[in-house]
Design a protein around this motif. Structure first.
Motif, PDB file in Angstrom:
ATOM      1  N   SER A 205       1.386  11.819   0.843  1.00 28.97           N
ATOM      2  CA  SER A 205       0.560  12.505   1.902  1.00 28.97           C
ATOM      3  C   SER A 205       0.613  14.316   1.731  1.00 28.97           C
ATOM      4  O   SER A 205       1.445  14.547   0.935  1.00 28.97           O
ATOM      5  CB  SER A 205       1.108  12.506   3.275  1.00 28.97           C
TER       6      SER A 205
ATOM      7  N   LYS B 252       1.089   5.824  -0.531  1.00 27.05           N
ATOM      8  CA  LYS B 252       0.512   6.911  -0.782  1.00 27.05           C
ATOM      9  C   LYS B 252       1.529   8.145  -0.525  1.00 27.05           C
ATOM     10  O   LYS B 252       2.618   7.886  -0.214  1.00 27.05           O
ATOM     11  CB  LYS B 252      -0.621   7.171   0.245  1.00 27.05           C
TER      12      LYS B 252
ATOM     13  N   ASP C 280      -3.188  11.457   0.231  1.00 25.35           N
ATOM     14  CA  ASP C 280      -3.590  10.988   1.142  1.00 25.35           C
ATOM     15  C   ASP C 280      -4.649   9.690   0.984  1.00 25.35           C
ATOM     16  O   ASP C 280      -4.938   8.982   1.891  1.00 25.35           O
ATOM     17  CB  ASP C 280      -4.472  11.797   2.354  1.00 25.35           C
ATOM     18  N   LYS C 281      -4.556   9.366  -0.119  1.00 19.15           N
ATOM     19  CA  LYS C 281      -5.369   8.008  -0.790  1.00 19.15           C
ATOM     20  C   LYS C 281      -4.381   6.975  -0.882  1.00 19.15           C
ATOM     21  O   LYS C 281      -3.386   7.030  -1.684  1.00 19.15           O
ATOM     22  CB  LYS C 281      -6.102   8.280  -1.843  1.00 19.15           C
ATOM     23  N   GLU C 282      -4.810   6.114  -0.382  1.00 17.53           N
ATOM     24  CA  GLU C 282      -3.993   4.668  -0.294  1.00 17.53           C
ATOM     25  C   GLU C 282      -4.158   4.103  -1.603  1.00 17.53           C
ATOM     26  O   GLU C 282      -5.460   3.784  -1.987  1.00 17.53           O
ATOM     27  CB  GLU C 282      -4.044   3.894   0.940  1.00 17.53           C
ATOM     28  N   PHE C 283      -3.187   3.499  -2.405  1.00 17.86           N
ATOM     29  CA  PHE C 283      -3.202   2.631  -3.526  1.00 17.86           C
ATOM     30  C   PHE C 283      -2.643   1.368  -3.022  1.00 17.86           C
ATOM     31  O   PHE C 283      -1.440   1.164  -2.500  1.00 17.86           O
ATOM     32  CB  PHE C 283      -2.472   3.248  -4.586  1.00 17.86           C
TER      33      PHE C 283
ATOM     34  N   LYS D 221      -3.736  12.329  -6.094  1.00 17.52           N
ATOM     35  CA  LYS D 221      -4.899  12.025  -5.171  1.00 17.52           C
ATOM     36  C   LYS D 221      -4.226  11.808  -3.717  1.00 17.52           C
ATOM     37  O   LYS D 221      -3.994  10.877  -3.076  1.00 17.52           O
ATOM     38  CB  LYS D 221      -5.441  10.688  -5.307  1.00 17.52           C
TER      39      LYS D 221
ATOM     40  N   SER E   1       0.900  -1.199   0.085  1.00 19.48           N
ATOM     41  CA  SER E   1      -0.071   0.041   0.157  1.00 19.48           C
ATOM     42  C   SER E   1       0.581   1.145   0.088  1.00 19.48           C
ATOM     43  O   SER E   1       1.964   1.426   0.730  1.00 19.48           O
ATOM     44  CB  SER E   1      -0.864  -0.252   1.346  1.00 19.48           C
TER      45      SER E   1
ATOM     46  N   LEU F 219       0.344   9.252  -7.561  1.00 16.43           N
ATOM     47  CA  LEU F 219      -0.096   9.307  -6.112  1.00 16.43           C
ATOM     48  C   LEU F 219      -0.229  10.837  -5.536  1.00 16.43           C
ATOM     49  O   LEU F 219      -1.177  11.104  -4.894  1.00 16.43           O
ATOM     50  CB  LEU F 219       0.628   8.483  -5.317  1.00 16.43           C
TER      51      LEU F 219
ATOM     52  N   ILE G 268       7.203   8.495  -0.716  1.00 20.52           N
ATOM     53  CA  ILE G 268       6.154   7.660  -0.881  1.00 20.52           C
ATOM     54  C   ILE G 268       5.831   6.941   0.459  1.00 20.52           C
ATOM     55  O   ILE G 268       6.700   6.121   0.488  1.00 20.52           O
ATOM     56  CB  ILE G 268       5.700   6.867  -2.097  1.00 20.52           C
TER      57      ILE G 268
END
Length: 101
Positions: A9, A7, A90-93, A88, A5, A85, A27
């Motif tokens: 921030s 993201k 703060d969105k986790e991928f 978006k 995972s 990343l 990251i």
């Protein structure tokens, strides 16, 4: 399947904007599953590992909780991932990965 995972921030993006230093891009990462979970605590600037994310992007890890631009031999794939990343914050991928070294 080995999963990680990642993201970028808002805090990191703000720091980059205000920093006079280069290569501050990072990251955040969390190991979800796979071989990396067994060795993550041993990774450091002097003991780096490489992985392929999503079967395409090669990145170098030299930290236990972040992928730093400064640790990359070739920044091309890092920059691609960071840009995506950052769109978006703060969105986790979650991506599949494979250790390669």
């Amino acid at each position: 399947m080995s999963l990680i995972s990642v993201k970028v921030s808002v805090k990191v993006l703000d720091h980059i904007r205000s920093s006079i230093s280069n290569n501050q891009e990072q990251i955040a990462l969390k190991v979800v599953s796979g071989d990396l979970s067994y060795i993550i605590d041993t990774i450091s600037k002097s003991r780096k590992v490489q992985l392929i994310m999503a079967g395409q992007l090669v990145v170098t890890l030299g930290d236990t909780s972040a992928i730093w631009r400064a640790h990359q031999k070739d920044v091309t794939d890092f920059d691609i991932l960071f840009k995506m990343l950052s769109s978006k914050p703060d969105k986790e991928f979650v991506f599949s990965y494979k250790l390669i070294g």
